[in-house]
Scaffold this active site. Structure first.
Site, PDB file in Angstrom:
ATOM      1  N   ASP A 287     -70.857 -12.925  62.065  1.00 18.82           N
ATOM      2  CA  ASP A 287     -69.423 -13.192  61.458  1.00 18.82           C
ATOM      3  C   ASP A 287     -69.630 -14.494  60.554  1.00 18.82           C
ATOM      4  O   ASP A 287     -70.002 -15.621  60.803  1.00 18.82           O
ATOM      5  CB  ASP A 287     -68.580 -13.736  62.562  1.00 18.82           C
ATOM      6  CG  ASP A 287     -67.243 -14.130  62.444  1.00 18.82           C
ATOM      7  OD1 ASP A 287     -66.705 -13.664  61.077  1.00 18.82           O
ATOM      8  OD2 ASP A 287     -66.548 -14.999  62.840  1.00 18.82           O
TER       9      ASP A 287
ATOM     10  N   ASP B 206     -65.161 -12.529  54.766  1.00 18.97           N
ATOM     11  CA  ASP B 206     -65.460 -12.683  56.130  1.00 18.97           C
ATOM     12  C   ASP B 206     -65.948 -11.147  56.786  1.00 18.97           C
ATOM     13  O   ASP B 206     -65.063 -10.213  56.674  1.00 18.97           O
ATOM     14  CB  ASP B 206     -64.144 -12.816  56.840  1.00 18.97           C
ATOM     15  CG  ASP B 206     -63.909 -13.029  58.124  1.00 18.97           C
ATOM     16  OD1 ASP B 206     -64.970 -13.109  58.771  1.00 18.97           O
ATOM     17  OD2 ASP B 206     -63.036 -13.387  58.792  1.00 18.97           O
TER      18      ASP B 206
END
Length: 515
Positions: free
Chosen positions: A104, A301
């Site tokens: 992430d 992201d």
């Protein structure tokens, strides 16, 4: 033996050795990513998490991430992981204990479930809360020869709830290399039903240390410090083929030329924390929406499946693609009672940021610039800043943009009334007809003064087959107030189309068409 023979022997030795060496010996460390098909159960879980967040009740397991200012300003929830699709495997300890994690770029800590989560099952009455731990892999320190106790308590906030645990230190295996003395979080309280349904054990954050809980050194930093990669770069390739066995690949230490076409367009990181960049104007079917003409922040992201942006833009996208929207009574009310006045003020040259306060719908205690169209109600703002204020700000954006296209007043008000019926649901994705993809417009982002186009096949998410097939818009609304907003999140929908390079050494992000 002659010189020619020695040269020949050396070449044979070099070829043989190089063919046997692992991939990271060339400076590239590869981690294969598995792709989980998007399913309605996960979509509904994600929607439920967003609905709970909007209602102000605690969310357990949606793991919301936050933008936290350097001076401790208000926190803004960004997203949850329930509809994440891409996962990889790491190992913690000696010998390695396997965990499935989300890599992430929007967070910076490594956390996995702790074995102490199981033992607290006996002590606590919240059974569902502990079942979430029970159904995932746990880290067991007694089974690791390299475990070092830390014990510092910590909490990661998400929504109005949190996960909590404590720090430990151990070796972490990523691909073919082992990162030594890595601090990570053993999570002891990890949520309830939503986390129970999650297909991953934990999160490996690839963001900057500035947003790391307790300023813990991220795994990526340790990889660089321990000279496990040649270049301070990592890159994501996410497969766009729904039937491919390999979901994608995360490459540490550089890029794989087989993963992209042409050259990368690089833009600087504007704020260290998230991988945040500047984005220019945004187009629907080749027509400017006007919201990001002066620039918008965007976070790249890898931990979210979707594209999130300001409500006015997502409303225009909904309208253009025929997505089911939510009728806003406040929006309709502002159009009927104040539309003519807003039109006249814009035509007469009044600054757009002053109009809603002049008509009495927004507070005049602070200037409401054009960039604040997506601002939500804040506690320090007077009671005048209500949904009517937000609707007014959206209306100013829409009318101003239509005026720039020299449309007639009747046509403009017909259009904005339709937009009032296309506002995105706060709970997430909007359902559309799968038969209408051929009639949908392209969506264009401007990054580094270059157009990055998404076709309907690329921004529409499909789940199911045949009569059970469902098509969903890959766009959801995210309203972040100025000066941080308007803000976009470029998730997997974007990263599948554009190979993405995260260049830590030069503090920049690069995009090229995926191969």
């Amino acid at each position: 033996m002659g010189a020619k023979h020695l040269a020949l022997v050396f070449c044979l030795w070099a070829v043989t050795c190089c063919s046997l060496l692992p991939s990271f010996s060339f400076g590239l460390l590869r981690v294969g990513l598995s792709k989980r098909p998007l399913d309605l159960q996960s979509i509904n879980a994600a929607k439920k998490a967003r609905e709970v967040l909007m209602s102000g009740r605690p969310i357990m397991g949606a793991y919301e991430k936050y933008f936290v200012g350097s001076n401790g300003e208000d926190i803004v929830p960004l997203k949850n992981y329930m509809d994440a699709q891409y996962f990889g495997e790491i190992g913690i300890g000696t010998p390695p204990q396997p965990f499935t994690v989300i890599f992430d770029t929007g967070s910076s800590n490594l956390w996995v479930p702790s074995s102490k989560c199981y033992f607290s099952f006996i002590l606590l009455t919240n059974v569902l809360f502990q079942l979430a731990c029970y159904t995932h892999n746990w880290y067991k320190p007694k089974k690791s020869k390299t475990y070092i106790k830390n014990g510092t308590s910590c909490k990661i906030t998400y929504g109005t709830g949190s996960i909590s645990g404590f720090f430990s230190q151990d070796s972490v295996k990523v691909g073919d290399v082992v990162v030594k003395n890595q601090d990570f979080i053993e999570a002891t309280r990890e949520g309830s039903l939503t986390f129970l349904a999650a297909k991953f054990d934990g999160i490996l954050g690839l963001g900057f240390q500035e947003i790391s809980v307790e300023k813990s050194v991220p795994v990526w930093y340790k990889m660089m410090d321990q000279n496990l990669v040649n270049e301070k770069v990592f890159s994501f390739w996410l497969s766009g083929d729904p039937n491919a066995k390999k979901g994608g690949e995360l490459v540490f230490g550089g890029v794989d030329p087989k993963h992209f076409k042409g050259e990368h367009i690089y833009v600087p990181v504007t704020t260290k924390g998230y991988w945040q960049i500047e984005m220019g104007d945004f187009y629907v079917g080749g027509v400017s929406t006007g919201v990001c003409g002066g620039g918008c922040a965007a976070i790249v992201d890898s931990g979210t499946s979707l594209l999130a942006g300001p409500t006015p833009v997502v409303a225009e996208i909904n309208h253009a693609i025929g997505a089911e929207g939510v009728l806003s009574v406040e929006c309709k009310e502002v159009v009927s009672q104040y539309g003519e006045m807003i039109w006249d003020l814009l035509v007469s040259g009044v600054q757009p940021g002053e109009i809603c306060s002049q008509v009495g719908l927004c507070s005049s205690k602070k200037s409401v610039g054009i960039e604040m169209v997506t601002e939500k109600v804040q506690s320090e703002v007077s009671a005048k800043d209500t949904p009517l204020c937000s609707s007014c700000q959206m209306l100013v954006i829409w009318i101003q943009n239509q005026l720039s296209q020299k449309n007639t007043k009747d046509r403009v008000f017909n259009y904005v009334n339709q937009l009032c019926e296309s506002l995105p649901s706060p709970s997430g994705e909007s359902v559309i007809s799968c038969d209408s993809l051929s009639r949908m417009p392209n969506i264009t982002f401007t990054i580094g003064d270059k157009p990055f186009v998404l076709t309907p096949d690329q921004y529409i998410l499909r789940t199911g087959e045949g009569i059970t097939e469902v098509c969903l818009s890959g766009f959801i609304a995210l309203d972040v107030p100025a000066p941080r907003g308007p803000l976009w999140i470029l998730g997997d929908v974007f990263m599948r189309v554009y190979h993405t390079v995260f260049d830590y050494g030069n503090l920049q992000v690069g995009f090229a068409k995926s191969a």
